[in-house]
Design an enzyme around this catalytic site. Structure first.
Site, PDB file in Angstrom:
ATOM      1  N   ASN A  84       0.653  -1.206  -0.123  1.00  0.00           N
ATOM      2  CA  ASN A  84      -0.026   0.094  -0.220  1.00  0.00           C
ATOM      3  C   ASN A  84       0.955   1.207   0.140  1.00  0.00           C
ATOM      4  OD1 ASN A  84       0.481  -0.994   2.912  1.00  0.00           O
ATOM      5  ND2 ASN A  84      -1.148   0.185   3.327  1.00  0.00           N
ATOM      6  N   GLU A 125       0.516   5.145   0.732  1.00  0.00           N
ATOM      7  CA  GLU A 125      -0.550   6.323   1.329  1.00  0.00           C
ATOM      8  C   GLU A 125       0.030   7.796   0.624  1.00  0.00           C
ATOM      9  OE1 GLU A 125      -0.947   5.523   5.527  1.00  0.00           O
ATOM     10  OE2 GLU A 125      -2.239   3.596   4.945  1.00  0.00           O
ATOM     11  N   GLU A 128      -2.873  -4.582  -3.185  1.00  0.00           N
ATOM     12  CA  GLU A 128      -3.564  -5.415  -3.994  1.00  0.00           C
ATOM     13  C   GLU A 128      -3.560  -4.663  -5.625  1.00  0.00           C
ATOM     14  OE1 GLU A 128      -4.850  -4.987  -1.120  1.00  0.00           O
ATOM     15  OE2 GLU A 128      -5.933  -6.612  -0.537  1.00  0.00           O
TER      16      GLU A 128
HETATM   17  N1  THU Z   1      -5.298  -1.512   2.421  1.00  0.00           N
HETATM   18  C1  THU Z   1      -4.762  -2.345   1.554  1.00  0.00           C
HETATM   19  O1  THU Z   1      -3.464  -2.163   0.896  1.00  0.00           O
HETATM   20  N2  THU Z   1      -5.297  -3.486   1.109  1.00  0.00           N
HETATM   21  C2  THU Z   1      -6.565  -3.779   1.461  1.00  0.00           C
HETATM   22  O2  THU Z   1      -7.389  -4.651   1.042  1.00  0.00           O
HETATM   23  C3  THU Z   1      -7.243  -2.831   2.916  1.00  0.00           C
HETATM   24  C4  THU Z   1      -6.930  -1.713   3.125  1.00  0.00           C
HETATM   25  C5  THU Z   1      -4.541  -0.360   2.885  1.00  0.00           C
HETATM   26  C6  THU Z   1      -5.090   0.887   2.462  1.00  0.00           C
HETATM   27  C7  THU Z   1      -4.595   1.973   3.436  1.00  0.00           C
HETATM   28  O3  THU Z   1      -3.371   2.224   3.034  1.00  0.00           O
HETATM   29  C8  THU Z   1      -4.285   1.067   4.771  1.00  0.00           C
HETATM   30  O4  THU Z   1      -4.441  -0.348   4.160  1.00  0.00           O
HETATM   31  C9  THU Z   1      -5.631   1.279   5.633  1.00  0.00           C
HETATM   32  O5  THU Z   1      -6.827   1.233   5.093  1.00  0.00           O
END
Ligand code: THU
Length: 128
Positions: free
Chosen positions: A42, A44, A55
């Protein structure tokens, strides 16, 4: 490729997570039918809405390299949660029978068929 190897790749990718706001690190490893693996974490942003899930990073990397056909995706989080709804829908674009492996950081995991996680989904067939 067994699930443990795919999970190990997702764990490595998770170390690259840029999650200074949520502190929720996620790693993904997507296995294409070609045998290649595409990873993601992820990423941000200070403008929160611009953040992207691990994903989707993995899927977009793979598709941009010409892959369209996927076997499985391993997703690693602290407690082994399943992918968010948006990522389920993006995965579905490339096949209803993709295996989703939700692993925790100790290596414990659960396996789901994507269809199980997104029943009665809207898909390309509905546009015909
Ligand atoms: N997040 C993911 O990377 N995949 C998911 O399926 C759920 C959420 C990330 C997004 C954000 O950076 C953090 O987790 C909290 O929501």
């Amino acid at each position: 490729m067994d699930y443990e190897d795919l999970i190990a790749k997702a764990m490595e990718a998770r170390e690259k997570a840029h999650a200074p706001y949520s502190h929720f690190a996620v790693g993904a490893a997507l296995l294409a039918r070609s045998g290649r693996i595409y990873t993601g974490c992820n990423v941000e942003n200070a403008s929160y809405g611009l953040s992207i899930c691990a994903e989707r990073v993995a899927i977009f990397k793979a598709v941009s390299e010409g892959e369209r056909d996927f076997e499985a995706i391993a997703v690693v989080t602290e407690k082994g949660v399943t992918p968010c709804g948006a990522c389920r829908q993006v995965l579905l674009e490339f096949g209803e029978d993709i295996q989703v492996i939700a692993a925790d950081e100790t290596g414990g995991y659960r396996v789901f068929a994507l269809q199980e996680l997104l029943p009665e989904a809207f898909n390309s067939g509905d546009l015909e």
